[in-house]
Enzyme design. Structure first.
Site, PDB file in Angstrom:
ATOM      1  CG  ASP A 272      74.828  36.700  45.844  1.00  0.00           C
ATOM      2  OD1 ASP A 272      75.425  37.356  44.964  1.00  0.00           O
ATOM      3  OD2 ASP A 272      73.802  36.047  45.592  1.00  0.00           O
TER       4      ASP A 272
ATOM      5  CG  ASN B  65      78.276  31.516  51.947  1.00  0.00           C
ATOM      6  OD1 ASN B  65      79.424  31.090  52.043  1.00  0.00           O
ATOM      7  ND2 ASN B  65      77.247  30.733  51.702  1.00  0.00           N
TER       8      ASN B  65
ATOM      9  CG  HIS C 179      74.928  30.327  54.218  1.00  0.00           C
ATOM     10  ND1 HIS C 179      74.622  30.028  52.919  1.00  0.00           N
ATOM     11  CD2 HIS C 179      75.713  29.316  54.658  1.00  0.00           C
ATOM     12  CE1 HIS C 179      75.192  28.882  52.582  1.00  0.00           C
ATOM     13  NE2 HIS C 179      75.858  28.415  53.627  1.00  0.00           N
ATOM     14  N   GLY C 180      74.566  34.609  54.452  1.00  0.00           N
ATOM     15  CA  GLY C 180      73.856  35.880  54.591  1.00  0.00           C
ATOM     16  C   GLY C 180      74.683  36.959  55.263  1.00  0.00           C
ATOM     17  CB  ALA C 181      78.277  37.355  55.691  1.00  0.00           C
TER      18      ALA C 181
ATOM     19  CG  ASP D 197      75.640  29.289  47.971  1.00  0.00           C
ATOM     20  OD1 ASP D 197      75.753  28.808  49.111  1.00  0.00           O
ATOM     21  OD2 ASP D 197      75.154  30.430  47.741  1.00  0.00           O
ATOM     22  CG  HIS D 198      71.931  27.778  49.515  1.00  0.00           C
ATOM     23  ND1 HIS D 198      71.491  27.436  50.774  1.00  0.00           N
ATOM     24  CD2 HIS D 198      72.517  28.998  49.634  1.00  0.00           C
ATOM     25  CE1 HIS D 198      71.790  28.417  51.615  1.00  0.00           C
ATOM     26  NE2 HIS D 198      72.418  29.373  50.959  1.00  0.00           N
TER      27      HIS D 198
ATOM     28  CG  HIS E 285      70.267  33.863  52.157  1.00  0.00           C
ATOM     29  ND1 HIS E 285      69.641  32.677  52.422  1.00  0.00           N
ATOM     30  CD2 HIS E 285      71.589  33.567  52.091  1.00  0.00           C
ATOM     31  CE1 HIS E 285      70.534  31.703  52.495  1.00  0.00           C
ATOM     32  NE2 HIS E 285      71.725  32.217  52.309  1.00  0.00           N
ATOM     33  N   GLY E 286      70.193  38.305  51.619  1.00  0.00           N
ATOM     34  CA  GLY E 286      69.684  39.527  50.983  1.00  0.00           C
ATOM     35  C   GLY E 286      69.881  40.765  51.830  1.00  0.00           C
TER      36      GLY E 286
HETATM   37  O1  TD3 Z   1      74.310  31.547  49.978  1.00  0.00           O
HETATM   38  N1  TD3 Z   1      74.477  32.859  49.838  1.00  0.00           N
HETATM   39  C1  TD3 Z   1      74.353  33.443  48.488  1.00  0.00           C
HETATM   40  C2  TD3 Z   1      72.959  33.285  47.914  1.00  0.00           C
HETATM   41  C3  TD3 Z   1      71.914  34.080  48.649  1.00  0.00           C
HETATM   42  C4  TD3 Z   1      71.131  35.041  47.786  1.00  0.00           C
HETATM   43  O2  TD3 Z   1      71.598  36.386  47.937  1.00  0.00           O
HETATM   44  C5  TD3 Z   1      74.751  33.621  50.946  1.00  0.00           C
HETATM   45  O3  TD3 Z   1      74.755  33.120  52.051  1.00  0.00           O
HETATM   46  C6  TD3 Z   1      75.090  35.097  50.774  1.00  0.00           C
HETATM   47  O4  TD3 Z   1      74.068  35.888  51.300  1.00  0.00           O
HETATM   48  P1  TD3 Z   1      74.051  37.482  51.067  1.00  0.00           P
HETATM   49  O5  TD3 Z   1      73.181  38.004  52.167  1.00  0.00           O
HETATM   50  O6  TD3 Z   1      75.446  37.967  51.145  1.00  0.00           O
HETATM   51  O7  TD3 Z   1      73.456  37.726  49.715  1.00  0.00           O
HETATM   52 ZN    ZN Z   2      73.360  31.063  51.700  1.00  0.00          ZN
END
Ligand code: TD3
Ligand code: ZN
Length: 283
Positions: free
Chosen positions: A232, A230, A208-210, A81-82, A179-180
């Site tokens: 996290d 995604n 991302h950032g779901a 990831d990233h 994100h977050g």
């Molecule tokens: O790439 N990521 C995970 C890393 C981000 C740091 O939290 C995401 O797109 C997931 O984002 P989220 O908002 O679910 O943490």
């Molecule tokens: Zn991300």
């Protein structure tokens, strides 16, 4: 079984659902993710950030995830990831990752294309899939002007040019997520998503950032052609709540009795995401 990102995401694009991609950095998170996918018969992506690799070690993560994937009866992808540096990406390819993201979203378009192509050349020669990102995620302010908004969100024209000039396997786009944890409720630019997917019907789109995005927005985005989602933060929160539920109510000092409930709590969250994304019973 361990499979590539392209294998599960092309299937998802054809079947009009999204595969969950969950960040892992220790054994309990990994076990929670794979157990949830097994129970729901869902393909799943296990992803590691550069921070996770620093924390756990590339050899540990590689060995743990490949063991879990080989034991699993559902398709499991080991994804970076990233990825931002050449060193990390090559390191992951050498250590058995089956999918890598090159995040050149901070670069000017032409430079993002050039560097993504460099990664694709090596990754594809090794049978590894590549995700790239166009547009920039971040906290979107309420008083942001349309011009600024357009500058941050993914431009459909640029997305078409990017895919044409790279042949990338999947594309992460910026349509209003961050994100977050969210301060307010995120509002997704569905018109933009529809335009991009209409122009690029064969490209799996990544969100991302779901974490924290309302369920109806996620369901709508999935219907409109998002194929990888995604998560996290929501899993991190479940872990922490699970740990707190033990340590704030007892004198427990056995790590198994502290991490066990956390693992159960994370599995529940992952199962609910998989169901929401429509990938249950697609393995
Ligand atoms: O790439 N990521 C995970 C890393 C981000 C740091 O939290 C995401 O797109 C997931 O984002 P989220 O908002 O679910 O943490
Ligand atoms: Zn991300």
């Amino acid at each position: 079984m361990l499979v590539t990102g392209k294998q599960v995401l092309d299937q998802a694009n054809k079947g009009n659902y999204a595969v969950g991609a969950f960040n892992v950095n220790n054994m309990e998170i990994l076990q929670a993710v794979v157990a949830a996918a097994e129970e729901l018969r869902a393909p799943v992506m296990v992803q590691t950030s550069e921070g996770a690799i620093k924390y756990a070690g590339i050899d540990y993560l590689s060995a743990m995830v490949r063991l879990a994937a080989n034991k699993a009866t559902v398709p499991v992808v080991l994804h970076l990831d990233h990825g931002t540096t050449y060193e990390t990406i090559i390191g992951c390819i050498r250590n058995g990752w089956t999918s890598v993201m090159f995040d050149g979203s901070h670069l000017p378009l032409e430079e993002n294309i050039r560097q993504t192509n460099e990664i694709i050349k090596i990754a594809h020669a090794c049978g590894v899939s590549v995700e790239a990102e166009l547009g920039r995620l971040g906290g979107i302010e309420d008083n942001i002007s349309v011009d600024e908004k357009d500058a941050r969100f993914t431009s459909p024209d640029e997305a078409v040019q990017f895919v044409k000039e790279t042949g990338v396997d999947s594309l992460a786009i910026a349509i209003g997520t961050a994100h977050g944890k969210y301060k307010g409720e995120p509002k997704l630019d569905f018109d933009r998503l529809q335009t991009i997917k209409g122009l690029l019907p064969d490209t799996p789109i990544v969100l991302h950032g779901a974490s924290g995005v309302p369920e109806d927005s996620i369901a709508k985005a999935t219907k409109m052609g998002v194929n990888k989602i995604n998560i996290d933060t929501d899993v991190r929160v479940a872990f922490t709540e699970g740990v707190k539920s033990v340590v704030t109510t007892s004198d427990e000092f056995d790590p198994r009795k502290i991490c066990g409930p956390a693992r159960d709590a994370m599995k529940k969250v992952v199962m609910s995401k998989i169901q929401l994304f429509g990938s249950a019973n697609k393995a």
